[in-house]
Design a protein around this motif. Structure first.
Motif, PDB file in Angstrom:
ATOM      1  N   UNK A  38      49.906  40.619  41.462  1.00 42.42           N
ATOM      2  CA  UNK A  38      48.766  40.074  40.721  1.00 42.42           C
ATOM      3  C   UNK A  38      49.135  39.836  39.263  1.00 42.42           C
ATOM      4  N   UNK A  39      49.898  40.735  38.672  1.00 33.46           N
ATOM      5  CA  UNK A  39      50.341  40.567  37.293  1.00 33.46           C
ATOM      6  C   UNK A  39      51.258  39.354  37.150  1.00 33.46           C
ATOM      7  N   UNK A  40      52.130  39.166  38.127  1.00 34.55           N
ATOM      8  CA  UNK A  40      53.031  38.004  38.081  1.00 34.55           C
ATOM      9  C   UNK A  40      52.248  36.699  38.160  1.00 34.55           C
ATOM     10  N   UNK A  41      51.293  36.651  39.063  1.00 34.16           N
ATOM     11  CA  UNK A  41      50.499  35.425  39.189  1.00 34.16           C
ATOM     12  C   UNK A  41      49.789  35.106  37.884  1.00 34.16           C
ATOM     13  N   UNK A  42      49.310  36.135  37.217  1.00 32.55           N
ATOM     14  CA  UNK A  42      48.638  35.917  35.940  1.00 32.55           C
ATOM     15  C   UNK A  42      49.625  35.486  34.876  1.00 32.55           C
ATOM     16  N   UNK A  43      50.767  36.171  34.783  1.00 36.42           N
ATOM     17  CA  UNK A  43      51.757  35.858  33.750  1.00 36.42           C
ATOM     18  C   UNK A  43      52.365  34.475  33.935  1.00 36.42           C
ATOM     19  N   UNK A  44      52.543  34.069  35.192  1.00 43.64           N
ATOM     20  CA  UNK A  44      53.157  32.766  35.479  1.00 43.64           C
ATOM     21  C   UNK A  44      52.138  31.641  35.628  1.00 43.64           C
ATOM     22  N   UNK A  45      50.878  31.955  35.406  1.00 41.86           N
ATOM     23  CA  UNK A  45      49.794  30.948  35.480  1.00 41.86           C
ATOM     24  C   UNK A  45      49.789  30.243  36.847  1.00 41.86           C
ATOM     25  N   UNK A  46      49.931  31.061  37.898  1.00 45.44           N
ATOM     26  CA  UNK A  46      49.961  30.529  39.267  1.00 45.44           C
ATOM     27  C   UNK A  46      48.581  29.989  39.644  1.00 45.44           C
ATOM     28  N   UNK A  47      48.563  28.795  40.216  1.00 47.90           N
ATOM     29  CA  UNK A  47      47.299  28.175  40.634  1.00 47.90           C
ATOM     30  C   UNK A  47      47.139  28.159  42.155  1.00 47.90           C
ATOM     31  N   UNK A  48      48.219  28.412  42.894  1.00 49.10           N
ATOM     32  CA  UNK A  48      48.139  28.459  44.361  1.00 49.10           C
ATOM     33  C   UNK A  48      49.314  29.275  44.854  1.00 49.10           C
ATOM     34  N   UNK A  49      49.169  29.829  46.062  1.00 51.00           N
ATOM     35  CA  UNK A  49      50.258  30.634  46.608  1.00 51.00           C
ATOM     36  C   UNK A  49      50.295  30.511  48.117  1.00 51.00           C
ATOM     37  N   UNK A  50      51.491  30.721  48.687  1.00 53.57           N
ATOM     38  CA  UNK A  50      51.674  30.698  50.141  1.00 53.57           C
ATOM     39  C   UNK A  50      52.537  31.882  50.545  1.00 53.57           C
TER      40      UNK A  50
END
Length: 241
Positions: free
Chosen positions: A229-241
């Motif tokens: 969750x921290x990585x998604x926030x830090x990397x500004x992830x907008x979608x994931x698979x």
């Protein structure tokens, strides 16, 4: 698609790679990624004597260097075969875990150590060219000896006999981008292997088609949920698979 990305914003991130077994993080801009593709294509064409239509077996995991090899193969007109049978291939590119299987290839063999920052093997494996040793000296621009036609075979997926042409790869990449909801500037996080279309699309081709970028994660199963969750926030992830 890569040329279009270079004409747009060559300084933007294209591939951000994590290896959660080693702690490695590498970020490649469009321009840096394209430079690696050019050098690798020159290695294929000039040093390994690859010819259009030759089959290239890729025995590699989801990794930023694997993504480079996929596009370098397309650029030279060889038919890229992720997970392909080395014995039926004209060339093979192997990671450190598949070297024994790769020896079945009777053509040129290339080994990747997959070490942080593209490092070389401490001791080059017998019977293989060490990619990290050979690629730095290659040219930064690539021009194929003969233009690669859009209807030329480009990609053989595992379990399929008929190769996709370059044009078909682009069409499928755009369709995958739409299915994943990617648009310009999107950031897709993928932990999928590169052993089929879904992994290749999510890990490279769909973000490239959409003028987006990918956060490519190897050994993602070793990352605790809270750190993901921290990585998604830090990397500004907008979608994931």
């Amino acid at each position: 698609m890569l040329d279009a990305a270079l004409r747009g914003d060559p300084g933007r991130p294209l591939v951000t790679f994590y290896d959660d077994a080693t702690g490695e993080r590498v970020e490649l801009s469009v321009a840096t990624f394209a430079n690696w593709v050019a050098k690798t294509a020159n290695l294929l064409q000039d040093e390994l004597n690859a010819q259009p239509g030759d089959r290239l077996a890729l025995l590699l995991p989801a990794h930023w260097q694997t993504a480079v090899w996929v596009l370098a193969g397309f650029a030279t007109g060889v038919v890229v075969a992720p997970g392909g049978d080395p014995a039926a291939a004209d060339l093979v590119v192997s990671g450190p875990d598949t070297l024994e299987a790769a020896l079945a290839c009777r053509g040129e063999r290339v080994a990747l150590a997959l070490r942080p920052l593209g490092g070389r093997f401490p001791q080059p494996p017998a019977g293989f060219v060490d990619y990290a040793v050979e690629v730095p000296g290659q040219g930064d621009r690539f021009v194929p000896y003969a233009p690669v036609a859009p209807d030329a075979p480009a990609l053989v997926l595992p379990g399929e006999d008929t190769p996709l042409t370059g044009a078909e790869v682009v069409t499928r990449a755009r369709a995958s981008a739409a299915a994943l909801g990617l648009d310009r500037g999107a950031r897709l996080l993928s932990g999928l292997p590169f052993d089929g279309w879904d992994g290749l699309a999510a890990g490279l081709l769909a973000p490239l088609a959409a003028d987006a970028s990918v956060v490519l994660c190897r050994h993602l199963d070793q990352l605790p949920a809270e750190r993901l969750a921290q990585r998604k926030d830090a990397e500004r992830v907008t979608a994931s698979v």
